[in-house]
Motif scaffolding. Structure first.
Motif, PDB file in Angstrom:
ATOM      1  N   VAL A  11       1.625  -8.901   4.085  1.00 33.81           N
ATOM      2  CA  VAL A  11       2.671  -7.914   4.338  1.00 33.81           C
ATOM      3  C   VAL A  11       3.804  -8.172   3.345  1.00 33.81           C
ATOM      4  O   VAL A  11       4.347  -9.281   3.293  1.00 33.81           O
ATOM      5  N   ILE A  12       4.134  -7.163   2.538  1.00 32.44           N
ATOM      6  CA  ILE A  12       5.143  -7.323   1.487  1.00 32.44           C
ATOM      7  C   ILE A  12       6.297  -6.365   1.745  1.00 32.44           C
ATOM      8  O   ILE A  12       6.129  -5.142   1.660  1.00 32.44           O
ATOM      9  N   PRO A  13       7.487  -6.875   2.057  1.00 35.64           N
ATOM     10  CA  PRO A  13       8.645  -5.997   2.274  1.00 35.64           C
ATOM     11  C   PRO A  13       9.006  -5.229   1.016  1.00 35.64           C
ATOM     12  O   PRO A  13       8.709  -5.655  -0.104  1.00 35.64           O
ATOM     13  N   ASP A  14       9.697  -4.092   1.192  1.00 34.09           N
ATOM     14  CA  ASP A  14      10.077  -3.250   0.065  1.00 34.09           C
ATOM     15  C   ASP A  14      10.832  -4.027  -1.007  1.00 34.09           C
ATOM     16  O   ASP A  14      10.591  -3.867  -2.201  1.00 34.09           O
ATOM     17  N   HIS A  15      11.784  -4.873  -0.576  1.00 36.85           N
ATOM     18  CA  HIS A  15      12.655  -5.517  -1.567  1.00 36.85           C
ATOM     19  C   HIS A  15      11.917  -6.562  -2.388  1.00 36.85           C
ATOM     20  O   HIS A  15      12.416  -7.026  -3.414  1.00 36.85           O
ATOM     21  N   LYS A  16      10.712  -6.945  -1.962  1.00 34.87           N
ATOM     22  CA  LYS A  16       9.903  -7.889  -2.734  1.00 34.87           C
ATOM     23  C   LYS A  16       8.724  -7.214  -3.428  1.00 34.87           C
ATOM     24  O   LYS A  16       8.006  -7.852  -4.198  1.00 34.87           O
ATOM     25  N   ALA A  17       8.529  -5.947  -3.153  1.00 34.15           N
ATOM     26  CA  ALA A  17       7.380  -5.239  -3.715  1.00 34.15           C
ATOM     27  C   ALA A  17       7.592  -4.961  -5.197  1.00 34.15           C
ATOM     28  O   ALA A  17       8.719  -4.770  -5.664  1.00 34.15           O
ATOM     29  N   LYS A  18       6.505  -4.917  -5.952  1.00 30.75           N
ATOM     30  CA  LYS A  18       6.569  -4.579  -7.363  1.00 30.75           C
ATOM     31  C   LYS A  18       6.518  -3.061  -7.565  1.00 30.75           C
ATOM     32  O   LYS A  18       6.805  -2.562  -8.654  1.00 30.75           O
ATOM     33  N   SER A  19       6.140  -2.353  -6.518  1.00 28.10           N
ATOM     34  CA  SER A  19       6.136  -0.894  -6.570  1.00 28.10           C
ATOM     35  C   SER A  19       6.314  -0.348  -5.169  1.00 28.10           C
ATOM     36  O   SER A  19       6.017  -1.033  -4.190  1.00 28.10           O
ATOM     37  N   LEU A  20       6.807   0.877  -5.078  1.00 30.60           N
ATOM     38  CA  LEU A  20       6.885   1.596  -3.811  1.00 30.60           C
ATOM     39  C   LEU A  20       6.004   2.827  -3.940  1.00 30.60           C
ATOM     40  O   LEU A  20       6.069   3.549  -4.935  1.00 30.60           O
ATOM     41  N   SER A  21       5.181   3.062  -2.931  1.00 31.55           N
ATOM     42  CA  SER A  21       4.233   4.164  -3.036  1.00 31.55           C
ATOM     43  C   SER A  21       3.994   4.803  -1.687  1.00 31.55           C
ATOM     44  O   SER A  21       4.200   4.180  -0.638  1.00 31.55           O
ATOM     45  N   HIS A  22       3.599   6.057  -1.737  1.00 34.60           N
ATOM     46  CA  HIS A  22       3.085   6.777  -0.582  1.00 34.60           C
ATOM     47  C   HIS A  22       1.821   7.499  -1.023  1.00 34.60           C
ATOM     48  O   HIS A  22       1.736   7.978  -2.169  1.00 34.60           O
ATOM     49  N   GLU A  23       0.857   7.581  -0.145  1.00 34.03           N
ATOM     50  CA  GLU A  23      -0.324   8.383  -0.429  1.00 34.03           C
ATOM     51  C   GLU A  23      -0.815   9.002   0.868  1.00 34.03           C
ATOM     52  O   GLU A  23      -0.480   8.540   1.965  1.00 34.03           O
ATOM     53  N   THR A  24      -1.576  10.061   0.736  1.00 32.48           N
ATOM     54  CA  THR A  24      -2.122  10.712   1.918  1.00 32.48           C
ATOM     55  C   THR A  24      -3.566  11.104   1.664  1.00 32.48           C
ATOM     56  O   THR A  24      -3.932  11.531   0.565  1.00 32.48           O
ATOM     57  N   THR A  25      -4.401  10.893   2.683  1.00 30.44           N
ATOM     58  CA  THR A  25      -5.799  11.306   2.637  1.00 30.44           C
ATOM     59  C   THR A  25      -5.936  12.550   3.502  1.00 30.44           C
ATOM     60  O   THR A  25      -5.519  12.561   4.659  1.00 30.44           O
ATOM     61  N   PHE A  26      -6.502  13.592   2.955  1.00 29.03           N
ATOM     62  CA  PHE A  26      -6.557  14.873   3.644  1.00 29.03           C
ATOM     63  C   PHE A  26      -7.752  14.945   4.586  1.00 29.03           C
ATOM     64  O   PHE A  26      -8.838  14.433   4.284  1.00 29.03           O
ATOM     65  N   ALA A  27      -7.543  15.608   5.725  1.00 26.52           N
ATOM     66  CA  ALA A  27      -8.636  15.801   6.677  1.00 26.52           C
ATOM     67  C   ALA A  27      -9.740  16.657   6.065  1.00 26.52           C
ATOM     68  O   ALA A  27     -10.923  16.480   6.346  1.00 26.52           O
ATOM     69  N   GLU A  28      -9.351  17.623   5.230  1.00 23.85           N
ATOM     70  CA  GLU A  28     -10.299  18.466   4.504  1.00 23.85           C
ATOM     71  C   GLU A  28      -9.946  18.408   3.020  1.00 23.85           C
ATOM     72  O   GLU A  28      -8.769  18.416   2.650  1.00 23.85           O
ATOM     73  N   ASP A  29     -10.956  18.339   2.164  1.00 23.67           N
ATOM     74  CA  ASP A  29     -10.698  18.296   0.733  1.00 23.67           C
ATOM     75  C   ASP A  29      -9.899  19.529   0.311  1.00 23.67           C
ATOM     76  O   ASP A  29     -10.186  20.656   0.740  1.00 23.67           O
TER      77      ASP A  29
END
Length: 388
Positions: free
Chosen positions: A232-250
């Motif tokens: 578990v890496i807190p934001d302030h120690k992370a080398k990057s911040l990201s969000h992603e989403t996987t769709f229920a339907e392509d």
């Protein structure tokens, strides 16, 4: 033990909380159905009609003509998300947000003060309900992957702990789509080989999985055995911040993907500002229905946390890489790295008045949209981009 805490229908639940008259009515937060908008979140009443996130809002209206469509209030949701994280930080500094509505917590150093992981999970869940009038689902397990699967299995308003001795009994009965990265196309490939459950995948050979999924096959085999060594890496120690989403339907609609990229960009920008970070490297990740995954990056001349600047860069990376005629997209991600702190901001703003104006506009826009809704203010530069 790791906790994964996931808010239930986060955007929609906030709107129901603030407007009690919406409860028990089919409602989504999303873009305008007349402008190729997409559903960002659906309440549980709307889900009974088959409506889900990433679905075109026009399609959702066809499934439920009485559907209520509300414009998203991204800045406001970010404020509520911060209130939730403040609750998390009462119990541990090791909090890794995945998005505005979910996070991992490592509570290994917290038991002397607050009890074991089970007690901490129940206290957090109760405080979110009592203080914010929202519900969260909690998963507890020995690693991040298992904790996330546990929280999903208990939704909504769930609480599920996976005992280390019962990991395989918990996993083996689940469909293969519960493994990260296995969507409908991947599941069909596995089913052709008689593999429908995680237990059946675990009993298969790594060679077969590598043949079907390339290098990701080894990761799937490890996950099927309940193995995940990521900390578990807190934001302030992370080398990057990201969000992603996987769709229920392509998704095969480029406009819908633009809308989702904007949503992801806003979330990442909010986290950057919350942590007083600015980044120079923007990365867009696209996973197609055939499991091919590409990443495209661009290094900016100077670091930024401005939503518009990040969005413009992400869009330039997304659009040239969308050969959608023959395959859809099942996952899209947005990340920022190459961090700097706020120390250089004043110098940047002093030397670049135009940028200072854009930063002030971002701040004012956040405040107005948080108070009056996303539809209250739209920058002209966004009109050609947003799917709302």
């Amino acid at each position: 033990m790791i906790l994964h805490i996931d808010m239930d229908a986060f955007y929609a639940s906030i709107e129901e909380r603030d407007r009690p008259g919406l409860r028990d009515k089919p409602m989504v937060v999303g873009g305008n159905p007349d402008k190729r908008g997409v559903v960002a979140a659906a309440n549980y009443t709307a889900r009974r009609y088959g409506i889900h996130s990433a679905m075109p809002t026009a399609q959702a209206k066809r499934l439920c003509p009485k559907l209520i469509v509300l414009p998203p209030r991204h800045s406001y949701y970010a404020q509520v998300s911060q209130q939730i994280r403040d609750i998390f930080h009462r119990y541990t500094p090791l909090v890794e947000p995945l998005s505005l509505d979910e996070a991992f917590l490592d509570v290994k150093h917290s038991h002397l003060l607050f009890g074991d992981a089970t007690e901490i999970g129940r206290r957090i869940k109760r405080e979110i309900r009592d203080e914010l009038k929202l519900t969260a689902s909690v998963g507890i397990a020995q690693n991040k992957f298992l904790a996330k699967v546990a929280s999903e299995a208990g939704k909504p308003d769930g609480f599920l702990e996976v005992n280390p001795a019962g990991v395989q009994a918990f996993l083996d009965r689940l469909p293969v789509t519960k493994l990260w990265g296995v969507g409908k196309v991947g599941a069909r490939s596995l089913q052709k080989h008689g593999i429908h459950t995680v237990g059946e995948l675990r009993a298969s050979t790594p060679a077969l999985l590598e043949e079907l999924f390339g290098s990701w096959g080894e990761t799937l085999w490890e996950l099927a055995h309940g193995r995940d060594s990521r900390p578990v890496i807190p934001d302030h120690k992370a080398k990057s911040l990201s969000h992603e989403t996987t769709f229920a339907e392509d998704i095969t609609d480029a406009e819908a993907l633009r809308g989702w990229l904007l949503d992801l960009t806003r979330q990442v920008a909010a986290r950057l500002r919350c942590n007083h970070l600015r980044g120079r490297v923007v990365i867009v990740k696209i996973r197609f229905a055939d499991f091919r995954t590409i990443t495209r990056s661009r290094t900016l001349p100077q670091s930024t946390d401005v939503t518009q600047e990040l969005w413009d860069t992400g869009l330039a990376l997304l659009l040239p890489n969308l050969p959608l005629r023959h395959r859809g997209v099942r996952l899209i991600g947005f990340s920022v790295s190459g961090f700097e702190g706020d120390e250089s901001r004043q110098a940047d703003l002093f030397s670049e008045p135009a940028r200072a104006k854009n930063v002030r506009l971002d701040t004012v826009s956040d405040w107005i949209q948080a108070r009056f809704g996303a539809a209250a203010l739209t920058r002209a530069a966004e009109l050609a981009h947003t799917a709302e």
